[in-house]
Scaffold this active site. Structure first.
Site, PDB file in Angstrom:
ATOM      1  N   ASP A  57      -7.871   3.985   6.248  1.00 12.40           N
ATOM      2  CA  ASP A  57      -6.697   4.512   5.644  1.00 12.40           C
ATOM      3  C   ASP A  57      -6.019   5.534   6.465  1.00 12.40           C
ATOM      4  O   ASP A  57      -5.524   6.580   6.058  1.00 12.40           O
ATOM      5  CB  ASP A  57      -6.854   5.013   4.146  1.00 12.40           C
ATOM      6  N   ASP A  88       0.746  -1.477  -0.064  1.00 15.35           N
ATOM      7  CA  ASP A  88      -0.041  -0.067   0.139  1.00 15.35           C
ATOM      8  C   ASP A  88       0.740   1.298   0.097  1.00 15.35           C
ATOM      9  O   ASP A  88       1.696   1.388   0.628  1.00 15.35           O
ATOM     10  CB  ASP A  88      -1.025   0.065   1.011  1.00 15.35           C
TER      11      ASP A  88
HETATM   12 ZN   LIG Z   1      -3.423   3.407  -0.419  1.00 13.44          ZN
END
Ligand SMILES: [Zn+2]
Length: 431
Positions: free
Chosen positions: A306, A153
Site C-alpha cells: 500500500d 482502492d
Molecule cells: Zn486502500
C-alpha cells in the site's frame, strides 16, 4: 551490461520449487540457464556468500501517483523505489488523475514503466467510472487490454448491487476484484482506530467493524456469483476469521496485509506521528496478532505495501488535516524479516512466498514469483538477511512519509535482477 551473470554460493530460497539450499545460479540473456553448476569461463561473478537469492518480489498494491500527482511520485521514481526494495513487478493502483478507468491511462502507465525499465508495472483498472461508485467502468475492454486486477482502492464499491455486477464481470472475463473494505458511514471523520488509545489521544476513531461489515458483504457476494475477490490491506482480527471461514467453504477469495499493519498498533500514535496515520488505521495488539497468525497459516495470502507517497507539506500538516498513507516499497522486506522471520513467527520460505510467489499467482504472472529454475525469466532478488540499518531519507521514492522512519530494521536488498539485468547493484539503483 553483461548478458551473462553468475550468482555464486547464495542460499536459494524458492517456495515455487520448494528449494532452500546453497547453490550457484547462472543467468544468460534474461533467463536462468543453470542451477548448481560451476562458473563458465569469462562470466561476470556476483559473490552471494551469506546472501539469500529469491524470486523477485511482487507488490499487489502501490500508488505511483502518475498521472496527476508527479510531485509525490512518478512511474519512474516508484519503479526505482520498487527495485530498491527487491521488487521486479508491481500493481499500480487506479486512483490517479485521470483515473485508470479507460485504456488510455493504462497504456500511458505501461509506456512510462517500459521507458524507466526498472520494474514491470501492471496497472490496476478502476471498477467504477471515475471511482465514483455509480456506473461500472469498461471492465471487459480493460480486461481485453490485459488488465488483471480491478479496484476502486481508497474506497469500497458502495453498493452490494454494483459489487455483485462487478464480480459477475470478473467471472466472465477471468479477472480479480480487489476491495478496499471500509464502511464509509462508520469511518466518517475518523483519524485512527476506535478504542482506548483514540479516547486517550482525543482523536476520532473508526472501529474494526467498519472493515468487517464490508468484508462479510463481499464474501457473501463472491459466494453468490462465483467471482474472484481479493481483499486489500486487512487490518482487523474479525476480518481474518471471516476470510478463514470463507476459504474453508470454498469461496474464491485471497487477501493481503501490509508490513505496517504487521508492525505497528494504535498505541504507537501517542506521538501523533502523521506517518503512522494510515487507512485502514493501525489497530489493537490483538488485531496485529491475528494478522500475523493469518499470514503464518495462509489465511492471508500475500504481503502488499500500500505504498502511498504524500508531499512533505501534507504530512507536516495537523494530524487531522494530514492525508493517510505511508510509503513502503523500500522497507517491506526488512520489516517482514524483523517482525516475523527473526522472531520465528514465520519461516524465510513463507516470507518469500508472501512477498513473491503468492502475489504473482494472484496477478496471474507467469514470469515472476519463481520458480528459480532453468528456463525461468531471471527476475531475482538477492538480499542480506542479517544487515542492520536505520531507515532514513533520502529514499528512491520521491516522497519520504515512511512509518518506519528512524527505526532499525534487519535485512537489506543487495541486488535486483529484472530479466537478467541489474536494476539494483550493491544496494544502489543502476539508473
Ligand atoms: Zn486502500
Amino acid at each position: 551490461m553483461p548478458d551473462r551473470l553468475f550468482l555464486k554460493g547464495g542460499r536459494v530460497v524458492d517456495p515455487a520449487s520448494d528449494t532452500d539450499a546453497v547453490s550457484n545460479v547462472l543467468v544468460e540473456v534474461g533467463r536462468i540457464a543453470a542451477i548448481g553448476e560451476d562458473a563458465p569461463a569469462g562470466v561476470s561473478v556476483l559473490d552471494c556468500d551469506g546472501l539469500i537469492v529469491a524470486p523477485g518480489f511482487v507488490d499487489l498494491h502501490a500508488h505511483l501517483r502518475q498521472p496527476g500527482r508527479e510531485d509525490k511520485e512518478t512511474v519512474e521514481t516508484g519503479s526505482r523505489a520498487a527495485a530498491s526494495g527487491g521488487y521486479t513487478a508491481i500493481a499500480a493502483m487506479a486512483n490517479t488523475d485521470p483515473v485508470a478507468d479507460h485504456v488510455g491511462v493504462i497504456e500511458e502507465v505501461r509506456a512510462l514503466a517500459a521507458q524507466a525499465g526498472l520494474c514491470d508495472v501492471f496497472p490496476v483498472g478502476a471498477i467504477t467510472k471515475g471511482l465514483e461508485g455509480e456506473s461500472l467502468a469498461e471492465i471487459g475492454e480493460l480486461a481485453a487490454a490485459g488488465v488483471r486486477l480491478f479496484s476502486d482502492d481508497g474506497r469500497p464499491v458502495p453498493t452490494a448491487r454494483q459489487l455483485r455486477m462487478a464480480l459477475q464481470y470478473a467471472q466472465a472475463f477471468d479477472v480479480v476484484i480487489a476491495e478496499h473494505c471500509e464502511d464509509a458511514s462508520l469511518a466518517e471523520g475518523a483519524q485512527m482506530h476506535e478504542g482506548y488509545s483514540s479516547a486517550t489521544f482525543g482523536l476520532a476513531g473508526s472501529p474494526g467493524e467498519a472493515e468487517e461489515i464490508v468484508v462479510a458483504r463481499d464474501l457473501a457476494l463472491t459466494q453468490l456469483t462465483g467471482g474472484r475477490l481479493h481483499l486489500c490491506h486487512l487490518s482487523s482480527a474479525a476480518s481474518v476469521d471471516l476470510v478463514r471461514r470463507a476459504k474453508a467453504a470454498g469461496v474464491r477469495v485471497t487477501a493481503e496485509v501490509t508490513p505496517h499493519h504487521l508492525t505497528f498498533v494504535d498505541e504507537d500514535l501517542s506521538t501523533y506521528d502523521t506517518n503512522l496515520k494510515v487507512n485502514p488505521p493501525l489497530r489493537s495488539v490483538d488485531d496485529r496478532e491475528a494478522l500475523r497468525a493469518g499470514l503464518a497459516d495462509g489465511t492471508i495470502d500475500a504481503i502488499a505495501t500500500d505504498h502511498a507517497p504524500h508531499a512533505v507539506e501534507e504530512k507536516e500538516a495537523e494530524f487531522d488535516q494530514s492525508p493517510p498513507g505511508t510509503i513502503g516499497l523500500e522497507t517491506s522486506l526488512a520489516a517482514v524479516l524483523t517482525q516475523l522471520v527473526q522472531p520465528g513467527r514465520i519461516s524465510m520460505s513463507r516470507a518469500i512466498e508472501a512477498l513473491s510467489s503468492e502475489p504473482a499467482r494472484i496477478l496471474g504472472l507467469s514470469e515472476h514469483g519463481g520458480p528459480v529454475a532453468p528456463g525461468s525469466a531471471a527476475n531475482l532478488t538477492v538480499f542480506d538477511p542479517t544487515a542492520t540499518w536505520v531507515v532514513e531519507a533520502p529514499f528512491a521514492s520521491r516522497s519520504r512519509n515512511s512509518a518506519f522512519l528512524g527505526t532499525t530494521l534487519t535485512g537489506r536488498v543487495v541486488h535486483t535482477l529484472l530479466r537478467g539485468e541489474l536494476t539494483v547493484a550493491d544496494g544502489k539503483p543502476t539508473r
